[in-house]
Write an enzyme that holds these catalytic residues in place. Structure first.
Site, mmCIF file in Angstrom:
data_model
loop_
_atom_site.group_PDB
_atom_site.id
_atom_site.type_symbol
_atom_site.label_atom_id
_atom_site.label_comp_id
_atom_site.label_asym_id
_atom_site.label_seq_id
_atom_site.Cartn_x
_atom_site.Cartn_y
_atom_site.Cartn_z
ATOM 1 N N THR A 29 43.729 85.771 111.144
ATOM 2 C CA THR A 29 44.051 85.451 112.476
ATOM 3 C C THR A 29 45.470 85.948 113.044
ATOM 4 O O THR A 29 45.579 86.551 113.998
ATOM 5 C CB THR A 29 44.086 83.679 112.637
ATOM 6 O OG1 THR A 29 42.706 83.496 112.284
ATOM 7 C CG2 THR A 29 44.165 83.290 114.308
ATOM 8 N N LYS A 119 54.847 78.109 106.933
ATOM 9 C CA LYS A 119 55.644 76.757 106.659
ATOM 10 C C LYS A 119 55.619 76.108 105.237
ATOM 11 O O LYS A 119 56.529 75.520 104.695
ATOM 12 C CB LYS A 119 55.534 75.914 107.758
ATOM 13 C CG LYS A 119 54.025 75.541 107.805
ATOM 14 C CD LYS A 119 53.270 76.207 108.763
ATOM 15 C CE LYS A 119 51.737 76.268 108.806
ATOM 16 N NZ LYS A 119 51.081 77.096 109.755
ATOM 17 N N GLU A 143 60.061 82.130 113.222
ATOM 18 C CA GLU A 143 59.736 81.325 114.517
ATOM 19 C C GLU A 143 58.269 80.742 114.595
ATOM 20 O O GLU A 143 57.880 79.632 114.975
ATOM 21 C CB GLU A 143 59.888 82.213 115.568
ATOM 22 C CG GLU A 143 59.932 81.618 116.854
ATOM 23 C CD GLU A 143 60.586 80.156 117.052
ATOM 24 O OE1 GLU A 143 60.023 79.182 116.965
ATOM 25 O OE2 GLU A 143 61.800 80.412 117.720
ATOM 26 N N VAL A 146 56.576 76.989 112.707
ATOM 27 C CA VAL A 146 56.521 75.501 113.578
ATOM 28 C C VAL A 146 56.311 75.875 115.048
ATOM 29 O O VAL A 146 57.045 76.835 115.725
ATOM 30 C CB VAL A 146 57.864 75.174 113.495
ATOM 31 C CG1 VAL A 146 57.953 73.566 114.185
ATOM 32 C CG2 VAL A 146 58.446 74.939 112.068
ATOM 33 N N GLY A 148 54.065 77.346 116.197
ATOM 34 C CA GLY A 148 53.237 78.703 116.680
ATOM 35 C C GLY A 148 53.974 79.450 117.639
ATOM 36 O O GLY A 148 55.209 79.918 117.209
ATOM 37 N N ILE A 150 55.385 78.741 120.393
ATOM 38 C CA ILE A 150 56.517 77.988 120.979
ATOM 39 C C ILE A 150 57.811 78.339 120.438
ATOM 40 O O ILE A 150 58.134 78.229 119.196
ATOM 41 C CB ILE A 150 56.397 76.420 121.075
ATOM 42 C CG1 ILE A 150 54.953 76.159 121.505
ATOM 43 C CG2 ILE A 150 57.515 75.735 121.896
ATOM 44 C CD1 ILE A 150 54.785 74.488 121.164
ATOM 45 N N GLU A 204 44.123 75.626 108.781
ATOM 46 C CA GLU A 204 44.526 76.378 107.531
ATOM 47 C C GLU A 204 43.625 76.630 106.702
ATOM 48 O O GLU A 204 42.389 75.812 106.758
ATOM 49 C CB GLU A 204 45.465 75.568 106.497
ATOM 50 C CG GLU A 204 46.980 75.120 107.152
ATOM 51 C CD GLU A 204 47.866 76.356 107.805
ATOM 52 O OE1 GLU A 204 47.816 77.188 107.009
ATOM 53 O OE2 GLU A 204 47.972 76.269 109.147
ATOM 54 N N ASP A 215 50.645 69.974 106.671
ATOM 55 C CA ASP A 215 51.359 70.734 107.520
ATOM 56 C C ASP A 215 52.294 70.088 108.541
ATOM 57 O O ASP A 215 53.288 70.892 108.581
ATOM 58 C CB ASP A 215 50.094 71.391 108.258
ATOM 59 C CG ASP A 215 50.577 72.664 109.138
ATOM 60 O OD1 ASP A 215 50.692 73.733 108.770
ATOM 61 O OD2 ASP A 215 50.700 72.187 110.365
ATOM 62 N N LYS A 219 56.572 71.155 108.674
ATOM 63 C CA LYS A 219 57.273 71.669 109.773
ATOM 64 C C LYS A 219 58.231 70.832 110.274
ATOM 65 O O LYS A 219 59.352 71.159 110.906
ATOM 66 C CB LYS A 219 56.206 71.717 110.872
ATOM 67 C CG LYS A 219 55.098 72.861 110.946
ATOM 68 C CD LYS A 219 54.001 72.643 111.873
ATOM 69 C CE LYS A 219 53.015 74.036 111.541
ATOM 70 N NZ LYS A 219 51.710 73.775 112.513
HETATM 71 N N1 NDP Z 1 46.115 80.364 112.410
HETATM 72 C C1 NDP Z 1 46.991 80.104 113.290
HETATM 73 O O1 NDP Z 1 46.946 79.778 114.392
HETATM 74 C C2 NDP Z 1 48.403 79.807 112.522
HETATM 75 C C3 NDP Z 1 48.807 80.324 111.287
HETATM 76 N N2 NDP Z 1 50.318 80.031 110.713
HETATM 77 C C4 NDP Z 1 50.673 80.413 109.580
HETATM 78 O O2 NDP Z 1 50.262 82.069 109.186
HETATM 79 C C5 NDP Z 1 49.662 82.474 108.140
HETATM 80 C C6 NDP Z 1 48.308 83.274 108.084
HETATM 81 O O3 NDP Z 1 47.465 82.435 108.730
HETATM 82 P P1 NDP Z 1 46.212 82.840 109.211
HETATM 83 O O4 NDP Z 1 46.441 84.176 109.725
HETATM 84 O O5 NDP Z 1 45.565 81.945 109.955
HETATM 85 O O6 NDP Z 1 45.487 83.136 108.060
HETATM 86 P P2 NDP Z 1 43.981 83.748 107.427
HETATM 87 O O7 NDP Z 1 43.491 83.123 106.322
HETATM 88 O O8 NDP Z 1 43.277 83.965 108.874
HETATM 89 O O9 NDP Z 1 44.529 85.400 107.034
HETATM 90 C C7 NDP Z 1 45.085 85.726 105.669
HETATM 91 C C8 NDP Z 1 45.265 87.252 105.490
HETATM 92 O O10 NDP Z 1 45.909 87.261 104.377
HETATM 93 C C9 NDP Z 1 45.127 88.072 103.354
HETATM 94 N N3 NDP Z 1 45.313 87.325 102.109
HETATM 95 C C10 NDP Z 1 45.272 86.355 101.822
HETATM 96 N N4 NDP Z 1 45.639 86.066 100.383
HETATM 97 C C11 NDP Z 1 45.790 87.357 99.960
HETATM 98 C C12 NDP Z 1 45.943 87.753 98.821
HETATM 99 N N5 NDP Z 1 46.202 87.130 97.619
HETATM 100 N N6 NDP Z 1 46.061 89.122 98.409
HETATM 101 C C13 NDP Z 1 45.799 89.938 99.723
HETATM 102 N N7 NDP Z 1 45.671 89.461 100.917
HETATM 103 C C14 NDP Z 1 45.576 88.144 101.155
HETATM 104 C C15 NDP Z 1 43.792 87.809 103.793
HETATM 105 O O11 NDP Z 1 42.902 89.198 103.384
HETATM 106 P P3 NDP Z 1 41.426 89.225 103.684
HETATM 107 O O12 NDP Z 1 41.503 89.459 105.349
HETATM 108 O O13 NDP Z 1 41.204 90.603 102.941
HETATM 109 O O14 NDP Z 1 40.792 88.042 103.377
HETATM 110 C C16 NDP Z 1 43.798 87.585 105.288
HETATM 111 O O15 NDP Z 1 43.959 88.985 105.885
HETATM 112 C C17 NDP Z 1 49.733 81.035 107.234
HETATM 113 O O16 NDP Z 1 50.920 80.865 106.560
HETATM 114 C C18 NDP Z 1 49.445 79.927 108.205
HETATM 115 O O17 NDP Z 1 49.945 78.742 107.953
HETATM 116 C C19 NDP Z 1 51.134 79.852 111.444
HETATM 117 C C20 NDP Z 1 51.001 79.456 112.855
HETATM 118 C C21 NDP Z 1 49.639 79.410 113.455
HETATM 119 N N1 LIG Z 2 46.840 74.877 111.107
HETATM 120 C C1 LIG Z 2 48.035 74.893 111.806
HETATM 121 C C2 LIG Z 2 48.263 76.324 112.370
HETATM 122 C C3 LIG Z 2 49.827 76.410 112.799
HETATM 123 O O1 LIG Z 2 50.749 76.421 112.228
HETATM 124 C C4 LIG Z 2 47.731 73.889 112.934
HETATM 125 O O2 LIG Z 2 46.894 73.484 113.417
HETATM 126 O O3 LIG Z 2 48.833 73.623 113.926
HETATM 127 NA NA NA Z 3 57.509 78.636 117.094
#
Ligand code: NDP
Ligand SMILES: N[C@@H](CC=O)C(=O)O
Ligand code: NA
Length: 494
Positions: A29, A119, A143, A146, A148, A150, A204, A215, A219
């Site tokens: 994402t 986080k 940034e 915590v 997202g 903001i 998550e 979570d 934060k």
């Molecule tokens: N989603 C949200 O709205 C928010 C998320 N976050 C934080 O951002 C981070 C990412 O979240 P998000 O994007 O939702 O996560 P996703 O699960 O959507 O994406 C994770 C990505 O990391 C890759 N990945 C995970 N583990 C491995 C590994 N062991 N080796 C190689 N690649 C790996 C996956 O690969 P593949 O695509 O091949 O599976 C995928 O592309 C997290 O720390 C989350 O807490 C923070 C704020 C908001």
């Molecule tokens: N899973 C978290 C994603 C951002 O940190 C949330 O729901 O706020």
């Molecule tokens: Na932020």
């Protein structure tokens, strides 16, 4: 090392490519949102022209992706990215603890600046990560971790830096706010709404972290650390999630003029509450807490009063928020963080707390901040030190007061036999523990049992629980299905 891979080159100034090479770990994402933003630069800051997506690390090369990347950019060899001499800035958006933590540490060891949205890793391993980063002279920016999109981390580090922070009260988990909002508005079931939050990419990978308050706990630990200038031990942060919040309580809360929110709160312990001084509260700390606060072997009274970092309460729990409070109107995936500070007063940060574009906004802003510092050549001399308003250099630990010392209002729902005098018996038990009641309502009969809802005035949490222990022994009391804390209307303080 030369450029061995195809790259997306965005910047060419004065005929010379001046791109900062970015290695992206994760294309889910947030990673996808980050690439989309970096590929769509028109009308944004001109420094974005100088960022280059050099490599992108994922788990699977077979997945279809929502972004187009030239052949050879995607790799499953994440270690090669963090050790590649060409890469200057590593973006960690993998999620989870491992391999994220090890890759961040390895990137730092190889002199890379790091931008992370993680986080969970920062709240648990921030000590070793920032120690290593400071020693290596690199930045670790967070940034997105915590709130997202903001902006709240940079404001706490910079714009609010001169303020003395009294309290931070936040809705910092989008998933649970989305769930509670829809349960309240539509009467939808918890499980159905959680499934929607997962589909929308808010939750998550393991939504337990969202639902159980962990979570939000990560934060608020990060925010408290920045606001109060000390490190926070995560096990000291009290976390209670929303699993036990029922439709029944949502309905009663509404009738009483409240909405239920999962709040994350960090505040300075206030002297004199429930007749106790800060010093007495510090005496209530267990010995490791006192040790960390530097209290052992010295006069607790003297030190607790001038404690720096101060004695804090840091916690996450579902809370009845008065409808008139600014946090009551934060709905859906939106987050808000209310900061009470001196001399500023109240300031509230509000916006989308999760989702691809919003979170990418924070990630790319962090990359720009690092690129801006690199562009000034600030770190190129031997004697250069990290910019004090961008780096994290806390060394001391904050002491966290035990929950039993918290002073708060409570909401409690009792199921009792429908006998005369039951309300009087509850009142007597509460009274004998110094718990004063603001309202007592018998709301009806539920499966042959009377349902009684009580809201207290401010009480010491330990006293309230002692009263409940006594009440549970009453023959007329069947059960206490819910106990929730209540936020005070004034100043966002409990
Ligand atoms: N989603 C949200 O709205 C928010 C998320 N976050 C934080 O951002 C981070 C990412 O979240 P998000 O994007 O939702 O996560 P996703 O699960 O959507 O994406 C994770 C990505 O990391 C890759 N990945 C995970 N583990 C491995 C590994 N062991 N080796 C190689 N690649 C790996 C996956 O690969 P593949 O695509 O091949 O599976 C995928 O592309 C997290 O720390 C989350 O807490 C923070 C704020 C908001
Ligand atoms: N899973 C978290 C994603 C951002 O940190 C949330 O729901 O706020
Ligand atoms: Na932020």
């Amino acid at each position: 090392m030369g450029i061995a891979h195809p790259t997306i080159v965005f910047g060419e100034l004065s005929g010379k490519v001046v791109a900062f090479k970015v290695g992206l770990l994760g294309l889910g994402t947030v990673g996808t949102g980050t690439v989309q933003l970096l590929q769509d630069r028109a009308g944004r800051h001109s420094l974005m022209q100088e960022l280059e997506i050099y490599r992108v690390g994922v788990r699977s090369l077979d997945k279809s992706r929502a972004v187009n990347l030239p052949d050879g950019i995607l790799t499953t060899d994440l270690q090669a990215i963090v050790t590649d001499p060409e890469v200057e800035i590593v973006i960690e958006v993998l999620g989870g603890l491992e391999p994220a933590r090890s890759l961040i540490m390895e990137a730092i060891a190889h002199g890379k600046h790091v931008v992370t949205a993680n986080k969970a890793v920062i709240a648990r391993y921030g000590n070793e990560i920032f120690d290593a980063a400071n020693a290596a002279g690199v930045y670790v920016m967070l940034e997105a971790a915590v709130g997202g999109g903001i902006p709240v981390i940079q404001p706490l580090k910079q714009s609010l830096g001169v303020n003395r922070i009294h309290a931070i009260t936040g809705i910092v988990n989008g998933t649970t706010n989305y769930i509670l909002t829809r349960m309240q508005a539509e009467g939808s079931s918890f499980d159905d709404v959680l499934a929607d939050a997962q589909k929308l990419g808010y939750a998550e990978a393991d939504p337990t972290a969202d639902v159980d308050g962990l979570d939000a706990g990560d934060k608020i630990a990060i925010l408290a650390s920045l606001a109060y200038g000390g490190r926070i031990k995560l096990p000291d942060v009290y976390c209670e999630g929303i699993r036990q919040v029922s439709q029944t309580d949502i309905t009663y809360a509404q009738k009483l003029g409240f909405t239920i929110k999962l709040l994350a709160i960090a505040q300075r312990e206030r002297a004199g509450l429930s007749g106790r001084s800060v010093a007495q509260q510090a005496n209530g700390l267990n010995s490791p807490q006192r040790e960390r606060a530097g209290l052992s072997g010295r006069s607790v009274a003297q030190q607790a009063n001038g404690l720096n970092p101060p004695l804090l309460s840091v916690r996450v729990h579902p809370t009845l928020v008065p409808e008139s409070h600014p946090l009551a109107s934060i709905h859906g995936v939106y987050n808000a963080i209310l900061v009470e500070a001196e001399p500023l007063g109240q300031v509230m940060f509000f916006g989308p707390g999760a989702g691809a574009g919003a979170t990418a906004s924070a990630v790319v802003s962090d990359i720009l901040n690092v690129a801006a510092v690199l562009k000034t050549g600030h770190l190129e001399t031997e004697s250069a030190s990290l910019h004090p308003l961008l780096a994290c250099t806390h060394q001391d630990y904050c002491a966290i007061a035990p929950m039993s010392e918290l002073v708060t209002r409570f909401y409690a729902r009792f199921l009792t036999k429908d006998h005369p005098g039951v309300i009087g018996k509850l009142g007597t038990c509460f009274g004998s523990h110094g718990v004063s009641l603001e309202s007592v309502v018998q709301t009806g009969i539920h499966k042959h049992l009377a349902e009684i809802v009580v809201v207290t005035h401010n009480v010491r949490e330990g006293d309230f629980h002692q009263a409940l222990a006594e009440i549970r022994q009453l023959e007329a009391v069947d059960s206490i299905p819910s106990i929730l804390r209540v936020l005070e209307e004034r100043n966002g303080e409990e």
